[in-house]
Design an enzyme around this catalytic site. Sequence first.
Site, PDB file in Angstrom:
ATOM      1  N   GLU A  78       0.830  -1.211   0.000  1.00 49.80           N
ATOM      2  CA  GLU A  78       0.000   0.000   0.000  1.00 49.80           C
ATOM      3  C   GLU A  78       0.861   1.257   0.000  1.00 49.80           C
ATOM      4  O   GLU A  78       1.727   1.422   0.855  1.00 49.80           O
ATOM      5  CB  GLU A  78      -0.880   0.020   1.258  1.00 49.80           C
ATOM      6  CG  GLU A  78      -1.827  -1.166   1.383  1.00 49.80           C
ATOM      7  CD  GLU A  78      -2.980  -1.097   0.388  1.00 49.80           C
ATOM      8  OE1 GLU A  78      -3.115  -0.061  -0.292  1.00 49.80           O
ATOM      9  OE2 GLU A  78      -3.730  -2.079   0.290  1.00 49.80           O
ATOM     10  N   ARG A  88     -18.396  -0.337   5.726  1.00 49.72           N
ATOM     11  CA  ARG A  88     -19.739  -0.939   5.761  1.00 49.72           C
ATOM     12  C   ARG A  88     -19.891  -1.812   7.008  1.00 49.72           C
ATOM     13  O   ARG A  88     -20.934  -1.826   7.649  1.00 49.72           O
ATOM     14  CB  ARG A  88     -19.837  -1.788   4.476  1.00 49.72           C
ATOM     15  CG  ARG A  88     -21.072  -2.538   4.185  1.00 49.72           C
ATOM     16  CD  ARG A  88     -20.886  -3.387   2.897  1.00 49.72           C
ATOM     17  NE  ARG A  88     -19.627  -4.114   2.844  1.00 49.72           N
ATOM     18  CZ  ARG A  88     -19.386  -5.296   3.403  1.00 49.72           C
ATOM     19  NH1 ARG A  88     -20.333  -5.902   4.084  1.00 49.72           N
ATOM     20  NH2 ARG A  88     -18.203  -5.890   3.285  1.00 49.72           N
ATOM     21  N   CYS A 141      -7.340  -1.688   8.750  1.00 55.87           N
ATOM     22  CA  CYS A 141      -5.980  -1.764   8.186  1.00 55.87           C
ATOM     23  C   CYS A 141      -5.435  -0.366   7.937  1.00 55.87           C
ATOM     24  O   CYS A 141      -4.277  -0.069   8.254  1.00 55.87           O
ATOM     25  CB  CYS A 141      -5.969  -2.570   6.888  1.00 55.87           C
ATOM     26  SG  CYS A 141      -6.238  -4.330   7.172  1.00 55.87           S
ATOM     27  N   HIS A 163      -1.437  -5.724   1.962  1.00 49.75           N
ATOM     28  CA  HIS A 163      -2.649  -6.548   1.967  1.00 49.75           C
ATOM     29  C   HIS A 163      -2.356  -7.861   1.233  1.00 49.75           C
ATOM     30  O   HIS A 163      -1.776  -7.848   0.148  1.00 49.75           O
ATOM     31  CB  HIS A 163      -3.804  -5.828   1.261  1.00 49.75           C
ATOM     32  CG  HIS A 163      -4.675  -5.033   2.182  1.00 49.75           C
ATOM     33  ND1 HIS A 163      -4.802  -3.667   2.099  1.00 49.75           N
ATOM     34  CD2 HIS A 163      -5.471  -5.432   3.222  1.00 49.75           C
ATOM     35  CE1 HIS A 163      -5.639  -3.259   3.043  1.00 49.75           C
ATOM     36  NE2 HIS A 163      -6.056  -4.306   3.739  1.00 49.75           N
TER      37      HIS A 163
HETATM   38  N1  PCA Z   1      -8.290  -6.552   6.825  1.00 51.16           N
HETATM   39  C1  PCA Z   1      -9.125  -5.417   7.165  1.00 51.16           C
HETATM   40  C2  PCA Z   1      -8.914  -5.200   8.656  1.00 51.16           C
HETATM   41  C3  PCA Z   1      -8.202  -6.396   9.149  1.00 51.16           C
HETATM   42  C4  PCA Z   1      -7.785  -7.138   7.949  1.00 51.16           C
HETATM   43  O1  PCA Z   1      -7.084  -8.152   7.918  1.00 51.16           O
HETATM   44  C5  PCA Z   1      -8.849  -4.184   6.312  1.00 51.16           C
HETATM   45  O2  PCA Z   1      -8.463  -4.332   5.141  1.00 51.16           O
HETATM   46  O3  PCA Z   1      -9.038  -3.070   6.789  1.00 51.16           O
END
Ligand code: PCA
Length: 189
Positions: A78, A88, A141, A163
């Site tokens: 990211e 949501r 996240c 991610h």
């Molecule tokens: N994914 C979520 C929060 C925790 C996770 O593993 C996100 O993308 O915000």
Amino acid sequence: MSILLTGFEPFDGAGVNPSWEAVCRVPDRIAGHEVHRLLLPVVYGEAAGLLREAIERLRPEIVICCGVAGDRKAVTPELAAINYRCARIPDNAGRVCRGEPIDPDGPAAFMTRLPIHAMIDAVQTAEIPCALSLSAGAYVCNDVYFALLSAEEEYGHRGLFVHVPGAGTVSSEEAARAIALCAETAVNS
Ligand code: PCA
């Protein structure tokens, strides 16, 4: 130099979170540097606070926080964290955020100082699906990423959020390898 890796607990009714599964499979040392691991709750604010505490205690040079993005087909480092909460679904404490700043006095966004394109190249060279993502979203996240990057000035680490895809696209071994390659690229930069 030490490296801190974080993953998340399950959320939204899931039994596991592939981000923590992957973080647990990363070797204990990367390029000779010790790896620390931290499991974070999917709770606005609380996860960020636990991350800060760990950074203060361990003083790692490199911090890579990981979460799952179930709708993605590649590992996605990211670029930026935005000063915004909006999702949501509730967090694991039942809180729903529908558009509010994380820090009313903070900047609109932070960007990673790590060499994100070199990291993506390293993962792609290992033939693991990997692509740049411009935003970590506005759920927990992103909350953690915002805290990670906003703490850089105080603690001197460099941070990245990654991610990983939902189960079935990339194995947990491949996701772990991708995280390790990102960390290795970071320590060599
Ligand atoms: N994914 C979520 C929060 C925790 C996770 O593993 C996100 O993308 O915000």
